[in-house]
Write a protein that holds these residues in place. Structure first.
Motif, PDB file in Angstrom:
ATOM      1  N   ASP A  18      -4.369   8.908 -13.801  1.00  0.00           N
ATOM      2  CA  ASP A  18      -4.706   8.605 -12.414  1.00  0.00           C
ATOM      3  C   ASP A  18      -3.658   9.200 -11.478  1.00  0.00           C
ATOM      4  N   LEU A  80     -13.280   3.368  -3.965  1.00  0.00           N
ATOM      5  CA  LEU A  80     -12.732   4.332  -4.919  1.00  0.00           C
ATOM      6  C   LEU A  80     -13.503   4.355  -6.229  1.00  0.00           C
ATOM      7  N   PRO A 153      -9.911   6.532   2.301  1.00  0.00           N
ATOM      8  CA  PRO A 153     -10.359   7.245   1.101  1.00  0.00           C
ATOM      9  C   PRO A 153     -11.209   8.436   1.502  1.00  0.00           C
ATOM     10  N   HIS A 156     -12.699  12.644  -4.469  1.00  0.00           N
ATOM     11  CA  HIS A 156     -12.311  12.312  -5.843  1.00  0.00           C
ATOM     12  C   HIS A 156     -12.547  13.526  -6.731  1.00  0.00           C
ATOM     13  N   ARG A 170      -7.577  10.758  -6.594  1.00  0.00           N
ATOM     14  CA  ARG A 170      -8.219  10.323  -5.358  1.00  0.00           C
ATOM     15  C   ARG A 170      -7.467  10.929  -4.181  1.00  0.00           C
ATOM     16  N   ILE A 238     -18.059   9.600  -1.789  1.00  0.00           N
ATOM     17  CA  ILE A 238     -16.943   9.997  -2.648  1.00  0.00           C
ATOM     18  C   ILE A 238     -17.406  10.088  -4.109  1.00  0.00           C
TER      19      ILE A 238
END
Length: 271
Positions: A18, A80, A153, A156, A170, A238
């Motif tokens: 991540d 997310l 946000p 991705h 992200r 996203i």
């Protein structure tokens, strides 16, 4: 491409890590400007590339106990597309990496304030980058509240299968806080610059920089906005984008949404 055969470049998939990347923006004379840094050549991942501040999630990000101002972790998890623990770690990593890599700190002494000048934390910033202290400990010692409401946000992207290092990244938007100055005081950058998205793409097209597909894609999307206010009003979808490495004749290319514009531009290929 006519006359050539495209085949997927097969390799065993290594696990992803991540990661969080922050596109720091401000209003400039000719439009929005974005803070970019050129990574030191020879780095294991994206060496020499022009990128936004960011990096991998650290184990201490998930474990940090901080005072949090902004949407709850359940909201972030929904936007997310992940669980609350991962969402919280991603948001904290975004704020931490932005501070480490350019000295901009999205935190303040109260839930509705932001640090006016971060130079007072220069020593702590170096200790964070060298992992001598944790971000959670720094915030606690200084009595700071993380301003997650200053993040948005945005997208991705996942590193293609076939790369030796892979990240599940992200992308976030953040407005440069008034009074704070972004800099290049990090061991990971050779050069930093504020540029309009169009200027950054033009520089790449002229061979003056290297933009990987995710960076080019974000710059292309942001070039459509006339002001920071317009960006903050946007609520983009996203989806997770996983590019594919393919053999195009004797050349290796990366297949991803919008790739035609990337290759038509005439800039240098990432591989």
């Amino acid at each position: 491409m006519p006359g050539t055969q495209q085949t997927q470049f097969q390799h065993e998939a290594v696990p992803t890590r991540d990661a969080a990347t922050v596109m720091l923006v401000r209003d400039g004379v000719t439009g929005i400007e974005i803070f970019l840094l050129r990574r030191v050549k020879g780095m294991p991942f994206a060496g020499g590339a022009t990128v936004f501040p960011g990096g991998g999630v650290d184990a201490t990000d998930a474990a940090a106990t901080v005072t949090w101002a902004g949407p709850p972790d359940t909201w972030w998890a929904g936007r997310l597309g992940t669980d609350t623990e991962t969402a919280r770690a991603l948001v904290l990593a975004a704020i931490r990496e932005t501070f480490e890599e350019c000295g901009v700190l999205l935190a303040g002494p109260t839930p509705d304030s932001v640090v006016a000048n971060t130079t007072q934390y220069a020593e702590e910033r170096q200790e964070l980058e060298s992992r001598k202290i944790t971000f959670g400990r720094f915030l606690e010692d200084e009595g700071l509240v993380v301003r997650t409401d200053l993040l948005r946000p945005w997208s991705h992207w996942i590193t293609p299968v076939g790369e030796p290092r892979r990240y599940d990244t992200r992308f976030f938007i953040a407005v440069a806080p008034e009074g704070q100055s972004a800099d290049g005081a990090t061991t990971e950058a050779d050069e930093v610059i504020w540029q309009t998205p169009s200027a950054a793409i033009d520089q790449w097209c002229a061979g003056g920089s290297m933009l990987m597909p995710p960076t080019w894609s974000q710059l292309t999307a942001l070039s459509e906005y006339r002001s920071v206010a317009e960006i903050l009003e946007a609520t983009p979808d996203i989806p997770a984008i996983l590019p594919q490495i393919v053999m195009d004749g004797e050349r290796i290319r990366v297949g991803f949404p919008g790739q035609d514009g990337y290759y038509r531009s005439g800039g240098p290929l990432p591989f």
